[in-house]
Design a protein around this motif. Structure first.
Motif, PDB file in Angstrom:
ATOM      1  N   GLY A 122       0.796  -1.221   0.000  1.00  0.00           N
ATOM      2  CA  GLY A 122       0.000   0.000   0.000  1.00  0.00           C
ATOM      3  C   GLY A 122       0.828   1.270   0.000  1.00  0.00           C
ATOM      4  N   ILE A 123       0.179   2.343  -0.412  1.00  0.00           N
ATOM      5  CA  ILE A 123       0.719   3.700  -0.335  1.00  0.00           C
ATOM      6  C   ILE A 123      -0.364   4.573   0.281  1.00  0.00           C
ATOM      7  N   HIS A 124       0.008   5.374   1.252  1.00  0.00           N
ATOM      8  CA  HIS A 124      -0.958   6.207   1.971  1.00  0.00           C
ATOM      9  C   HIS A 124      -0.465   7.643   1.984  1.00  0.00           C
ATOM     10  N   ASN A 125      -1.282   8.559   1.479  1.00  0.00           N
ATOM     11  CA  ASN A 125      -0.936   9.977   1.446  1.00  0.00           C
ATOM     12  C   ASN A 125      -1.727  10.744   2.498  1.00  0.00           C
ATOM     13  N   VAL A 126      -1.029  11.444   3.366  1.00  0.00           N
ATOM     14  CA  VAL A 126      -1.684  12.285   4.364  1.00  0.00           C
ATOM     15  C   VAL A 126      -2.002  13.621   3.713  1.00  0.00           C
ATOM     16  N   LEU A 127      -3.293  13.907   3.566  1.00  0.00           N
ATOM     17  CA  LEU A 127      -3.746  15.141   2.917  1.00  0.00           C
ATOM     18  C   LEU A 127      -4.368  16.061   3.962  1.00  0.00           C
ATOM     19  N   ALA A 151      -5.639  15.033  -6.238  1.00  0.00           N
ATOM     20  CA  ALA A 151      -5.790  14.595  -7.623  1.00  0.00           C
ATOM     21  C   ALA A 151      -4.730  13.553  -7.979  1.00  0.00           C
ATOM     22  N   MET A 152      -3.500  13.796  -7.547  1.00  0.00           N
ATOM     23  CA  MET A 152      -2.421  12.843  -7.798  1.00  0.00           C
ATOM     24  C   MET A 152      -2.719  11.495  -7.163  1.00  0.00           C
ATOM     25  N   THR A 153      -3.238  11.527  -5.942  1.00  0.00           N
ATOM     26  CA  THR A 153      -3.560  10.287  -5.239  1.00  0.00           C
ATOM     27  C   THR A 153      -4.594   9.473  -6.010  1.00  0.00           C
ATOM     28  N   THR A 154      -5.614  10.144  -6.506  1.00  0.00           N
ATOM     29  CA  THR A 154      -6.652   9.466  -7.281  1.00  0.00           C
ATOM     30  C   THR A 154      -6.082   8.857  -8.555  1.00  0.00           C
ATOM     31  N   ALA A 155      -5.191   9.595  -9.207  1.00  0.00           N
ATOM     32  CA  ALA A 155      -4.602   9.118 -10.457  1.00  0.00           C
ATOM     33  C   ALA A 155      -3.703   7.909 -10.236  1.00  0.00           C
ATOM     34  N   VAL A 156      -2.847   7.960  -9.220  1.00  0.00           N
ATOM     35  CA  VAL A 156      -1.939   6.824  -9.004  1.00  0.00           C
ATOM     36  C   VAL A 156      -2.677   5.622  -8.436  1.00  0.00           C
ATOM     37  N   ARG A 157      -3.802   5.868  -7.754  1.00  0.00           N
ATOM     38  CA  ARG A 157      -4.615   4.733  -7.279  1.00  0.00           C
ATOM     39  C   ARG A 157      -5.048   3.866  -8.452  1.00  0.00           C
ATOM     40  N   ALA A 158      -5.535   4.512  -9.504  1.00  0.00           N
ATOM     41  CA  ALA A 158      -5.980   3.765 -10.675  1.00  0.00           C
ATOM     42  C   ALA A 158      -4.806   3.091 -11.383  1.00  0.00           C
ATOM     43  N   ILE A 165      -1.014  -2.712  -5.574  1.00  0.00           N
ATOM     44  CA  ILE A 165      -0.710  -1.665  -4.600  1.00  0.00           C
ATOM     45  C   ILE A 165      -1.966  -0.840  -4.354  1.00  0.00           C
ATOM     46  N   GLU A 166      -2.451  -0.854  -3.107  1.00  0.00           N
ATOM     47  CA  GLU A 166      -3.618  -0.075  -2.723  1.00  0.00           C
ATOM     48  C   GLU A 166      -3.169   1.339  -2.336  1.00  0.00           C
ATOM     49  N   VAL A 167      -3.838   2.341  -2.865  1.00  0.00           N
ATOM     50  CA  VAL A 167      -3.477   3.733  -2.587  1.00  0.00           C
ATOM     51  C   VAL A 167      -4.625   4.399  -1.835  1.00  0.00           C
ATOM     52  N   SER A 168      -4.309   4.970  -0.694  1.00  0.00           N
ATOM     53  CA  SER A 168      -5.337   5.599   0.137  1.00  0.00           C
ATOM     54  C   SER A 168      -4.907   7.000   0.542  1.00  0.00           C
ATOM     55  N   ALA A 169      -5.881   7.768   1.033  1.00  0.00           N
ATOM     56  CA  ALA A 169      -5.618   9.142   1.466  1.00  0.00           C
ATOM     57  C   ALA A 169      -6.301   9.404   2.796  1.00  0.00           C
ATOM     58  N   GLY A 205      -8.611  -1.410   3.655  1.00  0.00           N
ATOM     59  CA  GLY A 205      -8.620  -1.146   2.220  1.00  0.00           C
ATOM     60  C   GLY A 205      -9.465   0.033   1.810  1.00  0.00           C
ATOM     61  N   GLU A 206      -9.698   0.984   2.737  1.00  0.00           N
ATOM     62  CA  GLU A 206     -10.498   2.166   2.403  1.00  0.00           C
ATOM     63  C   GLU A 206      -9.683   3.127   1.550  1.00  0.00           C
ATOM     64  N   PRO A 207     -10.222   3.606   0.435  1.00  0.00           N
ATOM     65  CA  PRO A 207      -9.455   4.519  -0.417  1.00  0.00           C
ATOM     66  C   PRO A 207      -9.314   5.914   0.170  1.00  0.00           C
ATOM     67  N   GLU A 208     -10.304   6.342   0.971  1.00  0.00           N
ATOM     68  CA  GLU A 208     -10.280   7.688   1.527  1.00  0.00           C
ATOM     69  C   GLU A 208     -10.792   7.657   2.957  1.00  0.00           C
ATOM     70  N   ILE A 209      -9.998   8.213   3.865  1.00  0.00           N
ATOM     71  CA  ILE A 209     -10.321   8.195   5.284  1.00  0.00           C
ATOM     72  C   ILE A 209     -10.551   9.630   5.733  1.00  0.00           C
ATOM     73  N   LEU A 210     -11.762   9.935   6.191  1.00  0.00           N
ATOM     74  CA  LEU A 210     -12.120  11.270   6.676  1.00  0.00           C
ATOM     75  C   LEU A 210     -12.092  11.201   8.195  1.00  0.00           C
ATOM     76  N   ALA A 211     -11.122  11.863   8.812  1.00  0.00           N
ATOM     77  CA  ALA A 211     -10.766  11.537  10.183  1.00  0.00           C
ATOM     78  C   ALA A 211     -11.494  12.318  11.270  1.00  0.00           C
ATOM     79  N   ASP A 212     -12.255  13.354  10.924  1.00  0.00           N
ATOM     80  CA  ASP A 212     -12.966  14.099  11.956  1.00  0.00           C
ATOM     81  C   ASP A 212     -14.268  14.650  11.382  1.00  0.00           C
ATOM     82  N   GLU A 213     -15.141  15.078  12.273  1.00  0.00           N
ATOM     83  CA  GLU A 213     -16.472  15.512  11.857  1.00  0.00           C
ATOM     84  C   GLU A 213     -16.404  16.747  10.958  1.00  0.00           C
ATOM     85  N   PHE A 214     -15.503  17.667  11.275  1.00  0.00           N
ATOM     86  CA  PHE A 214     -15.366  18.869  10.461  1.00  0.00           C
ATOM     87  C   PHE A 214     -15.000  18.510   9.021  1.00  0.00           C
TER      88      PHE A 214
END
Length: 224
Positions: A122-127, A151-158, A165-169, A205-214
């Motif tokens: 996997g590859i994980h980008n902190v955004l 945008a880069m994360t979405t592109a390299v995921r595909a 290789i799973e790519v997440s953010a 295996g989540e592609p996008e992790i939203l870490a707080d309510e805001f």
């Protein structure tokens, strides 16, 4: 992906969220390279110091050579210069882009063949929530860099999915770290809890992790 037995490279691992990610990966049974410009500042027993400057291509290539058993790359290193795009200092803008977009992409290009050769991983980008919010002048350079990194994360995921290789953010607002030391405490989240959410998301295996309510509310309001 399975984190127990994984071999992780975590950039910016000497403090803040990066330190928590490295610490918790170790606790989950991973081998961890703590990548930082100042490896002597890394104080986590069991984490392997790895000298890395994410803005230096030669340093990136050397890190990929040393960590040749890697199966997980976490692009966490960050900087916030509070710079406007038109009136702000160009060197600060360049630093934001190099740290949050160019450097992570170069790291992905260097480590993707390594991860693939080791059987995938996997590859994980902190955004940031500011990947979607671009109108605040003081955060303009940061927002543009993080938006481009999304945008880069979405592109390299595909591109990397067929190579195993799973790519997440990870998207998050203010955390209680040095970079947000000026923010009131009640507006910040604990980086330990954010690190746990990020690692749980990677493991699931989540592609996008939203870490707080805001962050969740912000995305929902923009992308209705």
């Amino acid at each position: 992906m399975e984190l127990s037995g994984a071999v992780a490279v975590v950039t910016g691992s000497n403090r803040g969220l990066g330190r928590e990610l490295a610490k918790q990966l170790l606790a989950r049974g991973a081998k961890v390279y703590g990548a930082t410009r100042r490896p002597e500042s890394l104080d986590l027993e069991g984490v392997i110091p790895l000298k890395l400057d994410v803005t230096d291509p030669a340093s990136i290539a050397e890190a990929a050579r040393i960590a040749s058993d890697a199966t997980l790359l976490i692009n966490n290193a960050g900087v916030s210069t509070h710079t406007a795009l038109v009136s702000g200092d160009w060197n600060n803008i360049q630093l934001e882009l190099d740290t949050h977009l160019v450097g992570p992409l170069q790291l992905i290009r260097a480590f993707a063949p390594v991860i693939e050769a080791n059987g995938g991983g996997g590859i994980h980008n902190v955004l940031s929530v500011l990947a979607w919010v671009h109108h605040i002048e003081a955060y303009a350079a940061y927002s543009v860099a993080k938006g481009a990194a999304w945008a880069m994360t979405t592109a390299v995921r595909a591109e990397l999915a067929p190579r195993g290789i799973e790519v997440s953010a990870l998207h998050v607002g203010y955390m209680d770290t040095d970079m947000a030391d000026y923010v009131p405490a009640d507006q910040k989240t604990d980086p330990a809890g954010i690190a746990k959410q990020a690692l749980d998301g990677i493991a699931a295996g989540e592609p996008e992790i939203l870490a707080d309510e805001f962050t969740r509310e912000t995305k929902a309001s923009i992308f209705q």
